[in-house]
Design an enzyme around this catalytic site. Sequence first.
Site, PDB file in Angstrom:
ATOM      1  N   ILE A  12       0.845  -1.207   0.000  1.00 45.82           N
ATOM      2  CA  ILE A  12       0.000   0.000   0.000  1.00 45.82           C
ATOM      3  C   ILE A  12       0.880   1.257   0.000  1.00 45.82           C
ATOM      4  O   ILE A  12       0.585   2.237  -0.698  1.00 45.82           O
ATOM      5  CB  ILE A  12      -0.975  -0.019   1.199  1.00 45.82           C
ATOM      6  CG1 ILE A  12      -1.784  -1.330   1.191  1.00 45.82           C
ATOM      7  CG2 ILE A  12      -1.935   1.176   1.131  1.00 45.82           C
ATOM      8  CD1 ILE A  12      -2.639  -1.552   2.421  1.00 45.82           C
ATOM      9  N   ASP A  31      12.003   2.593   5.047  1.00 48.52           N
ATOM     10  CA  ASP A  31      11.618   1.184   5.029  1.00 48.52           C
ATOM     11  C   ASP A  31      12.832   0.336   5.372  1.00 48.52           C
ATOM     12  O   ASP A  31      13.928   0.634   4.902  1.00 48.52           O
ATOM     13  CB  ASP A  31      11.065   0.807   3.638  1.00 48.52           C
ATOM     14  CG  ASP A  31      10.155  -0.404   3.703  1.00 48.52           C
ATOM     15  OD1 ASP A  31      10.643  -1.487   4.061  1.00 48.52           O
ATOM     16  OD2 ASP A  31       8.950  -0.262   3.403  1.00 48.52           O
ATOM     17  N   ASP A  50      15.261   0.964  10.269  1.00 45.93           N
ATOM     18  CA  ASP A  50      14.175   0.494  11.134  1.00 45.93           C
ATOM     19  C   ASP A  50      13.601   1.687  11.902  1.00 45.93           C
ATOM     20  O   ASP A  50      14.337   2.411  12.583  1.00 45.93           O
ATOM     21  CB  ASP A  50      14.772  -0.552  12.097  1.00 45.93           C
ATOM     22  CG  ASP A  50      13.759  -1.094  13.076  1.00 45.93           C
ATOM     23  OD1 ASP A  50      12.602  -0.643  13.081  1.00 45.93           O
ATOM     24  OD2 ASP A  50      14.148  -1.984  13.858  1.00 45.93           O
ATOM     25  N   PHE A  72       2.672   3.344   7.149  1.00 43.20           N
ATOM     26  CA  PHE A  72       2.188   2.035   6.694  1.00 43.20           C
ATOM     27  C   PHE A  72       3.008   0.891   7.275  1.00 43.20           C
ATOM     28  O   PHE A  72       2.641  -0.272   7.116  1.00 43.20           O
ATOM     29  CB  PHE A  72       2.290   1.939   5.155  1.00 43.20           C
ATOM     30  CG  PHE A  72       1.479   2.965   4.434  1.00 43.20           C
ATOM     31  CD1 PHE A  72       0.175   2.702   4.065  1.00 43.20           C
ATOM     32  CD2 PHE A  72       2.010   4.213   4.123  1.00 43.20           C
ATOM     33  CE1 PHE A  72      -0.594   3.648   3.405  1.00 43.20           C
ATOM     34  CE2 PHE A  72       1.253   5.172   3.461  1.00 43.20           C
ATOM     35  CZ  PHE A  72      -0.043   4.896   3.103  1.00 43.20           C
ATOM     36  N   ALA A  74       4.419  -1.943   9.187  1.00 42.20           N
ATOM     37  CA  ALA A  74       3.969  -2.840  10.260  1.00 42.20           C
ATOM     38  C   ALA A  74       4.139  -4.272   9.811  1.00 42.20           C
ATOM     39  O   ALA A  74       4.282  -4.548   8.625  1.00 42.20           O
ATOM     40  CB  ALA A  74       2.495  -2.580  10.578  1.00 42.20           C
ATOM     41  N   TYR A 140      -2.098  -8.903  16.509  1.00 43.01           N
ATOM     42  CA  TYR A 140      -2.006  -7.922  15.422  1.00 43.01           C
ATOM     43  C   TYR A 140      -3.036  -6.794  15.644  1.00 43.01           C
ATOM     44  O   TYR A 140      -2.687  -5.607  15.655  1.00 43.01           O
ATOM     45  CB  TYR A 140      -2.229  -8.608  14.071  1.00 43.01           C
ATOM     46  CG  TYR A 140      -2.465  -7.652  12.929  1.00 43.01           C
ATOM     47  CD1 TYR A 140      -1.508  -6.687  12.588  1.00 43.01           C
ATOM     48  CD2 TYR A 140      -3.643  -7.704  12.171  1.00 43.01           C
ATOM     49  CE1 TYR A 140      -1.727  -5.806  11.531  1.00 43.01           C
ATOM     50  CE2 TYR A 140      -3.857  -6.834  11.119  1.00 43.01           C
ATOM     51  CZ  TYR A 140      -2.895  -5.885  10.802  1.00 43.01           C
ATOM     52  OH  TYR A 140      -3.125  -5.006   9.762  1.00 43.01           O
ATOM     53  N   PHE A 168     -10.340  -2.331   5.412  1.00 41.13           N
ATOM     54  CA  PHE A 168     -10.805  -3.713   5.398  1.00 41.13           C
ATOM     55  C   PHE A 168      -9.798  -4.479   4.507  1.00 41.13           C
ATOM     56  O   PHE A 168      -8.622  -4.454   4.826  1.00 41.13           O
ATOM     57  CB  PHE A 168     -12.291  -3.751   5.039  1.00 41.13           C
ATOM     58  CG  PHE A 168     -13.124  -3.400   6.277  1.00 41.13           C
ATOM     59  CD1 PHE A 168     -12.968  -2.167   6.914  1.00 41.13           C
ATOM     60  CD2 PHE A 168     -13.956  -4.323   6.860  1.00 41.13           C
ATOM     61  CE1 PHE A 168     -13.649  -1.864   8.101  1.00 41.13           C
ATOM     62  CE2 PHE A 168     -14.660  -4.034   8.040  1.00 41.13           C
ATOM     63  CZ  PHE A 168     -14.495  -2.805   8.655  1.00 41.13           C
ATOM     64  N   LEU A 189      -6.778 -13.344  -0.004  1.00 36.48           N
ATOM     65  CA  LEU A 189      -7.493 -14.248  -0.914  1.00 36.48           C
ATOM     66  C   LEU A 189      -7.229 -13.951  -2.396  1.00 36.48           C
ATOM     67  O   LEU A 189      -6.891 -14.866  -3.152  1.00 36.48           O
ATOM     68  CB  LEU A 189      -9.008 -14.192  -0.623  1.00 36.48           C
ATOM     69  CG  LEU A 189      -9.829 -15.113  -1.524  1.00 36.48           C
ATOM     70  CD1 LEU A 189      -9.534 -16.576  -1.225  1.00 36.48           C
ATOM     71  CD2 LEU A 189     -11.323 -14.830  -1.385  1.00 36.48           C
ATOM     72  N   ARG A 281     -12.044 -22.186   9.225  1.00 33.31           N
ATOM     73  CA  ARG A 281     -10.896 -21.830  10.072  1.00 33.31           C
ATOM     74  C   ARG A 281     -11.411 -21.185  11.343  1.00 33.31           C
ATOM     75  O   ARG A 281     -12.377 -20.408  11.294  1.00 33.31           O
ATOM     76  CB  ARG A 281     -10.014 -20.794   9.359  1.00 33.31           C
ATOM     77  CG  ARG A 281      -9.006 -21.387   8.440  1.00 33.31           C
ATOM     78  CD  ARG A 281      -8.079 -20.332   7.936  1.00 33.31           C
ATOM     79  NE  ARG A 281      -8.758 -19.115   7.488  1.00 33.31           N
ATOM     80  CZ  ARG A 281      -8.202 -18.219   6.681  1.00 33.31           C
ATOM     81  NH1 ARG A 281      -6.973 -18.393   6.251  1.00 33.31           N
ATOM     82  NH2 ARG A 281      -8.854 -17.130   6.310  1.00 33.31           N
TER      83      ARG A 281
HETATM   84  N1  LIG Z   1      -2.972  -5.157   2.957  1.00 35.11           N
HETATM   85  C1  LIG Z   1      -4.147  -5.092   3.604  1.00 35.11           C
HETATM   86  O1  LIG Z   1      -5.159  -5.635   3.149  1.00 35.11           O
HETATM   87  C2  LIG Z   1      -4.253  -4.318   4.903  1.00 35.11           C
HETATM   88  C3  LIG Z   1      -5.489  -4.298   5.561  1.00 35.11           C
HETATM   89  C4  LIG Z   1      -5.589  -3.570   6.752  1.00 35.11           C
HETATM   90  C5  LIG Z   1      -4.510  -2.860   7.236  1.00 35.11           C
HETATM   91  N2  LIG Z   1      -3.318  -2.916   6.585  1.00 35.11           N
HETATM   92  C6  LIG Z   1      -2.171  -2.161   7.117  1.00 35.11           C
HETATM   93  O2  LIG Z   1      -1.632  -1.384   6.079  1.00 35.11           O
HETATM   94  C7  LIG Z   1      -0.224  -1.262   6.218  1.00 35.11           C
HETATM   95  C8  LIG Z   1       0.465  -1.640   4.938  1.00 35.11           C
HETATM   96  O3  LIG Z   1       0.106  -2.970   4.592  1.00 35.11           O
HETATM   97  P1  LIG Z   1       0.788  -3.690   3.342  1.00 35.11           P
HETATM   98  O4  LIG Z   1      -0.132  -4.775   2.900  1.00 35.11           O
HETATM   99  O5  LIG Z   1       1.241  -2.670   2.368  1.00 35.11           O
HETATM  100  O6  LIG Z   1       2.061  -4.364   4.061  1.00 35.11           O
HETATM  101  P2  LIG Z   1       3.525  -4.604   3.480  1.00 35.11           P
HETATM  102  O7  LIG Z   1       4.135  -5.662   4.333  1.00 35.11           O
HETATM  103  O8  LIG Z   1       3.483  -4.823   2.012  1.00 35.11           O
HETATM  104  O9  LIG Z   1       4.245  -3.218   3.773  1.00 35.11           O
HETATM  105  C9  LIG Z   1       4.758  -2.858   5.034  1.00 35.11           C
HETATM  106  C10 LIG Z   1       6.110  -2.181   4.791  1.00 35.11           C
HETATM  107  O10 LIG Z   1       6.640  -1.707   6.025  1.00 35.11           O
HETATM  108  C11 LIG Z   1       8.011  -2.058   6.128  1.00 35.11           C
HETATM  109  N3  LIG Z   1       8.325  -2.138   7.567  1.00 35.11           N
HETATM  110  C12 LIG Z   1       7.755  -2.955   8.487  1.00 35.11           C
HETATM  111  N4  LIG Z   1       8.278  -2.710   9.706  1.00 35.11           N
HETATM  112  C13 LIG Z   1       9.180  -1.715   9.559  1.00 35.11           C
HETATM  113  C14 LIG Z   1      10.034  -1.015  10.456  1.00 35.11           C
HETATM  114  N5  LIG Z   1      10.074  -1.299  11.767  1.00 35.11           N
HETATM  115  N6  LIG Z   1      10.826  -0.030   9.959  1.00 35.11           N
HETATM  116  C15 LIG Z   1      10.806   0.279   8.645  1.00 35.11           C
HETATM  117  N7  LIG Z   1      10.008  -0.340   7.752  1.00 35.11           N
HETATM  118  C16 LIG Z   1       9.208  -1.344   8.207  1.00 35.11           C
HETATM  119  C17 LIG Z   1       8.132  -3.376   5.382  1.00 35.11           C
HETATM  120  O11 LIG Z   1       9.431  -3.651   4.929  1.00 35.11           O
HETATM  121  C18 LIG Z   1       7.158  -3.133   4.212  1.00 35.11           C
HETATM  122  O12 LIG Z   1       7.804  -2.539   3.109  1.00 35.11           O
HETATM  123  C19 LIG Z   1       0.148  -2.122   7.414  1.00 35.11           C
HETATM  124  O13 LIG Z   1       0.278  -1.277   8.537  1.00 35.11           O
HETATM  125  C20 LIG Z   1      -1.046  -3.045   7.589  1.00 35.11           C
HETATM  126  O14 LIG Z   1      -1.209  -3.434   8.930  1.00 35.11           O
HETATM  127  C21 LIG Z   1      -3.167  -3.626   5.426  1.00 35.11           C
END
Ligand SMILES: NC(=O)c1ccc[n+]([C@@H]2O[C@H](COP(=O)([O-])OP(=O)(O)OC[C@H]3O[C@@H](n4cnc5c(N)ncnc54)[C@H](O)[C@@H]3O)[C@@H](O)[C@H]2O)c1
Length: 324
Positions: A12, A31, A50, A72, A74, A140, A168, A189, A281
């Site tokens: 994202i 990142d 980090d 973003f 996490a 989480y 979502f 999915l 599940r």
């Molecule tokens: N993908 C979804 O459907 C979804 C749904 C709800 C919430 N979210 C939230 O959206 C955010 C982004 O999701 P995503 O699917 O793009 O995840 P992703 O894993 O693709 O991206 C997360 C990015 O953060 C970086 N990262 C993690 N911890 C770090 C740290 N301590 N320091 C520096 N960089 C760090 C990772 O290397 C990665 O590039 C997350 O916070 C996730 O919880 C995602």
Amino acid sequence: MRILVCGGAGYIGSHMSLALAECGHTVEVVDDLSTGHAAAVRWGTLHRGDLGDAAFIGPLLRRIQPDAVMHFAARSLVGESVADPALYYRNNVAATLTLLEAMRATVPRPFVFSSTAAVYGEPQCVPIDENHACAPINPYGVTKHTVERALADYWRAYRLPSVSLRYFNAAGAEAQARIGESHAPETHLIPRVLKSALDGGGPLTVFGDDYPTADGTCIRDYVHVEDLCQAHLLALERLCAQPSHEVFNLGNGRGYSVREVLQATAEVVGRPVAHRVGPRRAGDPAVLVADSGRAREILGWRPRRTDLSAIVDSAWRWHRRPAF
Ligand SMILES: NC(=O)c1ccc[n+]([C@@H]2O[C@H](COP(=O)([O-])OP(=O)(O)OC[C@H]3O[C@@H](n4cnc5c(N)ncnc54)[C@H](O)[C@@H]3O)[C@@H](O)[C@H]2O)c1
């Protein structure tokens, strides 16, 4: 504006970097590449490190002086959070607090936080609006909710303005398929169905077809990643105009069942997707759908890519090409 995108090498965050660059903003990405991809950082400067490292993030913030921060970064695998909660508390809570401390040491800037539907836990009613009780059922969701609460307190005490956006299921990819969803392991999915279609039918399991839904499979809310990014831009605009702390759900407006995803994928790829039906599940509610009325009303958000086939088609155009 100069925007710091934490986690901008991820799914994202990389789409957000593109959306910000298209609006003329300067993008700085932090990142650690723990789950992201350097190749996804195409519309900004990558500062690899980090967020939990105060000696890295403090000086960086002082040097680049961002006008706003979008967070973003996490870990976001529910199963992993159950198996290794310390990783989640350290990475999602402690690292975020380190980032917020570094922000407090400079001028407090607008902060847009990626939260999740997982903060709600078992839905008591659907669609779920922001007044629904928050009772997360896994580490989480707890870590995300903990950060949300910290942000509310930081606004009250330190006037650090923030918005928590509860997504979502993010899905799809940008129109030119230069970036897309690439998680390992992939638990979502749509990419799993697409990978299965691409590999000629891997072992895709539908977890239960005896739910109280029209076709018996679970219903989820898939929101296109570009629509999510649009909501972030609107949230940022609002934070700049009216600093505060607010929470918004971001969803599609309607849910789709697992069978509907399989059907839409079959239409997009031109062949049926091999799958088998397995048992339910634990912890999977029958229906998880957002009420995003508040984002529509207050932010003026209008998700435009809500049709499931269009979402799957954009994801397919990404998945059929070599990934990062
Ligand atoms: N993908 C979804 O459907 C979804 C749904 C709800 C919430 N979210 C939230 O959206 C955010 C982004 O999701 P995503 O699917 O793009 O995840 P992703 O894993 O693709 O991206 C997360 C990015 O953060 C970086 N990262 C993690 N911890 C770090 C740290 N301590 N320091 C520096 N960089 C760090 C990772 O290397 C990665 O590039 C997350 O916070 C996730 O919880 C995602």
